[in-house]
Design an enzyme around this catalytic site. Structure first.
Site, PDB file in Angstrom:
ATOM      1  N   MET A  59      60.340  54.207  37.768  1.00 24.92           N
ATOM      2  CA  MET A  59      60.189  54.283  39.228  1.00 24.92           C
ATOM      3  C   MET A  59      58.841  54.915  39.566  1.00 24.92           C
ATOM      4  O   MET A  59      58.625  55.399  40.686  1.00 24.92           O
ATOM      5  CB  MET A  59      61.330  55.087  39.837  1.00 24.92           C
ATOM      6  N   GLY A  60      57.942  54.950  38.602  1.00 30.11           N
ATOM      7  CA  GLY A  60      56.593  55.447  38.875  1.00 30.11           C
ATOM      8  C   GLY A  60      56.519  56.958  38.901  1.00 30.11           C
ATOM      9  O   GLY A  60      57.420  57.634  38.399  1.00 30.11           O
ATOM     10  N   GLU A  64      54.606  62.456  31.125  1.00 35.70           N
ATOM     11  CA  GLU A  64      54.600  62.268  29.666  1.00 35.70           C
ATOM     12  C   GLU A  64      55.905  61.662  29.146  1.00 35.70           C
ATOM     13  O   GLU A  64      55.911  61.013  28.102  1.00 35.70           O
ATOM     14  CB  GLU A  64      54.336  63.601  28.958  1.00 35.70           C
ATOM     15  N   HIS A  66      57.693  59.253  30.596  1.00 37.46           N
ATOM     16  CA  HIS A  66      57.497  57.804  30.707  1.00 37.46           C
ATOM     17  C   HIS A  66      56.501  57.329  29.641  1.00 37.46           C
ATOM     18  O   HIS A  66      56.704  56.298  28.988  1.00 37.46           O
ATOM     19  CB  HIS A  66      56.903  57.437  32.073  1.00 37.46           C
ATOM     20  N   GLN A  90      69.459  52.077  44.422  1.00 39.49           N
ATOM     21  CA  GLN A  90      70.115  53.114  43.637  1.00 39.49           C
ATOM     22  C   GLN A  90      70.081  54.482  44.335  1.00 39.49           C
ATOM     23  O   GLN A  90      70.458  55.481  43.746  1.00 39.49           O
ATOM     24  CB  GLN A  90      69.525  53.192  42.224  1.00 39.49           C
ATOM     25  N   VAL A 205      61.437  64.234  26.689  1.00 38.91           N
ATOM     26  CA  VAL A 205      60.197  65.017  26.597  1.00 38.91           C
ATOM     27  C   VAL A 205      60.323  66.190  27.565  1.00 38.91           C
ATOM     28  O   VAL A 205      60.729  66.011  28.721  1.00 38.91           O
ATOM     29  CB  VAL A 205      58.973  64.153  26.966  1.00 38.91           C
ATOM     30  N   ARG A 216      60.867  64.120  39.844  1.00 41.21           N
ATOM     31  CA  ARG A 216      61.324  65.014  40.926  1.00 41.21           C
ATOM     32  C   ARG A 216      60.837  66.449  40.737  1.00 41.21           C
ATOM     33  O   ARG A 216      60.922  67.249  41.665  1.00 41.21           O
ATOM     34  CB  ARG A 216      62.848  64.987  41.009  1.00 41.21           C
TER      35      ARG A 216
HETATM   36  P1  AMP Z   1      62.496  56.944  36.104  1.00 36.16           P
HETATM   37  O1  AMP Z   1      61.093  56.670  36.527  1.00 36.16           O
HETATM   38  O2  AMP Z   1      62.953  58.323  36.429  1.00 36.16           O
HETATM   39  O3  AMP Z   1      63.458  55.876  36.525  1.00 36.16           O
HETATM   40  O4  AMP Z   1      62.463  56.888  34.517  1.00 36.16           O
HETATM   41  C1  AMP Z   1      62.053  55.746  33.835  1.00 36.16           C
HETATM   42  C2  AMP Z   1      62.445  55.880  32.391  1.00 36.16           C
HETATM   43  O5  AMP Z   1      61.824  57.026  31.827  1.00 36.16           O
HETATM   44  C3  AMP Z   1      63.950  56.069  32.218  1.00 36.16           C
HETATM   45  O6  AMP Z   1      64.403  55.280  31.130  1.00 36.16           O
HETATM   46  C4  AMP Z   1      64.072  57.540  31.961  1.00 36.16           C
HETATM   47  O7  AMP Z   1      65.212  57.887  31.182  1.00 36.16           O
HETATM   48  C5  AMP Z   1      62.792  57.823  31.192  1.00 36.16           C
HETATM   49  N1  AMP Z   1      62.468  59.242  31.321  1.00 36.16           N
HETATM   50  C6  AMP Z   1      62.454  59.976  32.455  1.00 36.16           C
HETATM   51  N2  AMP Z   1      62.168  61.260  32.169  1.00 36.16           N
HETATM   52  C7  AMP Z   1      62.018  61.337  30.836  1.00 36.16           C
HETATM   53  C8  AMP Z   1      61.727  62.404  29.925  1.00 36.16           C
HETATM   54  N3  AMP Z   1      61.540  63.654  30.337  1.00 36.16           N
HETATM   55  N4  AMP Z   1      61.647  62.123  28.623  1.00 36.16           N
HETATM   56  C9  AMP Z   1      61.846  60.848  28.175  1.00 36.16           C
HETATM   57  N5  AMP Z   1      62.123  59.810  28.980  1.00 36.16           N
HETATM   58  C10 AMP Z   1      62.212  60.053  30.290  1.00 36.16           C
END
Ligand code: AMP
Length: 545
Positions: A59-60, A64, A66, A90, A205, A216
């Site tokens: 979601m951008g 680190e 991502h 969502q 991470v 967030r």
């Molecule tokens: P989001 O942008 O929050 O939808 O996350 C996109 C992808 O990155 C999802 O598969 C998350 O589980 C993964 N992600 C988000 N935060 C972390 C993190 N701290 N460590 C590893 N992967 C992450």
């Protein structure tokens, strides 16, 4: 599920205007795709060129976490696409859709620095055009935890993920353990609807103090950020107790809750220890069970989790334990109280090396039977190919049915530039003696030493051996470490080694062999990976085999 190309879409979604706009270059090398027609044209192109495609949905507001997914994807696939879409479906009413952080420009720069091939950043209207009314409704897995706190959240996730899969048709898709419930729901989606994509799950991470990275987190003021450390502290409290032998979930949860209560700014939403597959609470904790936690710090809601396993287990091993792929543990690494009995029995049942429980054909079968049958003159043989592991089903064994080559065999022939078994055996033999493909630190050293010893013995059969082809990264690491005796710090990363031309060559002398120096050719495994080496035929010609 094995990778391959997805079949026709099973749900009809509204399509973008055919023959729409052309993709804009986001940078010199990174394409920015924004419409359905652009992404469809792009993925058609990737496929037409025989390249593998990784999709990293996000979601951008990239961080680190991502980027760790993107780096993993770069290692494993020819082409990497990152999608950036803040998915309105969502977010529930009153949630933070409007104030969710967005920064496409900065994200593009970051992805460009990683040489990502394309970014798919559609508008909400592009994904959900007027009239959209088809949704994916996940099952029971979506009911508790995030599902209970955020009504409709997982329906929105599953719908958009399926749509992204249909648009990109990736071979591999990358998700983070951070959103563990989401991973399990997507896993079910893939299995239930027979999607031809494989999921790769990457560890969480964290910041140095333990806070899991999250888009967030940018909303946290310094005080709240400090308070947010309580999530990880609570999880670590559980882990410490488990490692000390406490496996009663009630006791563990009570102690973990106490940690959250020490933080006045934090309000616990849920805390549970569950079976990773069904997300059902457990009474006794076993390896692979997972603690899930959600906490509100001011207006920001944060989630985190921790997989229980042996002390010192790597994040990858913990993920393996949770996803019940074949984990391998050194018996010495068992934790008091954790039920690794089944695992221990599996390990014991392995005849040869105590590392792989599913070896059905000991390498001796190869020596005893097939060398005699297929190689009347062993002096003629110049090249030995080292495969990765023994086939689970003996019918697939390389020499078992030469008249019916399995896909590994066909791909191997292509790599070596031979057209048939007849041609193959003129110069080549294949062995899977070096078959231990487990990279965990917990694999007993003796297992790997055994494989290497066996291989050295096997090589003695070929007095005029000139070259060894080592297929894939796992065999490369084993070969470097256990046949050539190199220490981990001396072994170049596989990707780096192969980067210039898709294969690499070095000359070594193996003291136990009478033959002169051997050329070792490292290349991608022809079947199990998503990257391919070019044909080695001209290399062999230039080496005049
Ligand atoms: P989001 O942008 O929050 O939808 O996350 C996109 C992808 O990155 C999802 O598969 C998350 O589980 C993964 N992600 C988000 N935060 C972390 C993190 N701290 N460590 C590893 N992967 C992450």
């Amino acid at each position: 599920m094995l990778a391959g190309r997805p079949g026709p879409a099973f749900v009809a979604f509204p399509d973008g205007a055919p023959g729409g706009r052309r993709a804009q270059p986001a940078t010199m090398n990174t394409l920015l795709l924004t419409s359905v027609s652009e992404i469809q044209a792009y993925t058609r192109d990737v496929r037409a060129n025989g390249r593998s495609l990784a999709l990293v949905p996000t979601m951008g507001a990239l961080h680190e976490g991502h980027l760790s997914l993107v780096r993993r994807a770069k290692q494993q696939c020819d082409t990497v696409m990152v999608s950036i879409f803040v998915n309105p479906a969502q977010f529930g009413p009153g949630e933070d859709f409007d104030r969710y952080p967005r920064n496409l420009e900065k994200d593009t720069q970051l992805l460009r620095s990683l040489n990502v091939d394309s970014i798919f950043a559609p508008s909400p209207k592009e994904i959900f055009p007027p009239g959209f009314e088809t949704h994916v409704v996940p099952g029971k897995l979506a009911e508790p935890f995030e599902g209970a706190s955020r009504a409709g959240h997982f329906q929105g996730v599953a719908t958009v993920v399926l749509k992204l899969f249909n648009l990109a048709q990736p071979d591999l898709a990358y998700f983070g353990q951070k959103d563990f419930q989401q991973v399990q729901i997507i896993r079910r989606l893939v299995e239930d609807l027979s999607l031809a994509v494989r999921l790769v799950i990457c560890p969480i991470v964290r910041e140095p103090e333990g806070l899991a990275l999250s888009s967030r987190n940018t909303h946290l003021c310094p005080e709240a950020r400090h308070a947010a450390l309580v999530l990880h502290r609570c999880l670590l409290r559980g882990e410490t107790l488990v490692h000390a032998g406490e496996v009663d979930a009630k006791t563990l949860l009570k102690e973990m809750r106490k940690v959250v209560e020490t933080e006045p700014l934090a309000k616990l939403d849920y805390l549970a220890i569950v079976n990773p597959e069904h997300l059902a609470p457990v009474e006794r904790v076993t390896a692979g069970n997972i603690a899930l936690v959600a906490v509100r710090v001011g207006t920001v809601r944060l989630i985190d989790n921790l997989i229980f396993g042996p002390p010192g287990a790597s994040p990858e091993l913990l993920l393996q334990l949770a996803f019940t792929s074949q984990p391998v543990l050194d018996l010495g690494a068992r934790i008091p109280g954790l039920e690794t009995e089944a695992l221990r029995r599996r390990i014991e049942s392995c005849r040869d090396c105590a590392a792989i429980p599913s070896v059905l054909i000991p390498p001796r079968a190869f020596l005893a039977k097939y060398l005699k049958r297929d190689y009347p003159d062993l002096n003629r043989l110049r090249v030995v190919v080292i495969g990765r592991d023994a086939p689970i089903n003996s019918d697939h064994y390389f020499y078992q049915h030469p008249e019916k080559p399995a896909s590994f065999v066909t791909e191997l022939y292509k790599l070596l530039g031979v057209g048939s078994f007849q041609e193959f055996k003129e110069a080549f033999a294949v062995t899977d003696a070096l078959r231990c493909h487990v990279l965990s630190d917990h694999v007993p050293e003796k297992a790997l030493a055994y494989c290497a010893r066996h291989l050295r013995e096997e090589l003695k059969n070929f007095p005029n051996l000139q070259s060894i082809v080592v297929l894939g990264q796992d065999a490369y690491l084993q070969f470097q470490r256990y046949v050539l005796g190199r220490r981990p710090g001396e072994i170049k990363p596989f990707e780096e080694l192969l980067k210039p031309q898709g294969w690499a060559l070095e000359e070594v002398r193996l003291p136990h062999l009478k033959a002169g120096p051997l050329r070792i050719i490292y290349c991608y495994h022809p079947l199990t990976g998503y990257k391919h080496s070019p044909s080695l035929a001209s290399l062999f010609q230039s080496l005049s085999h």
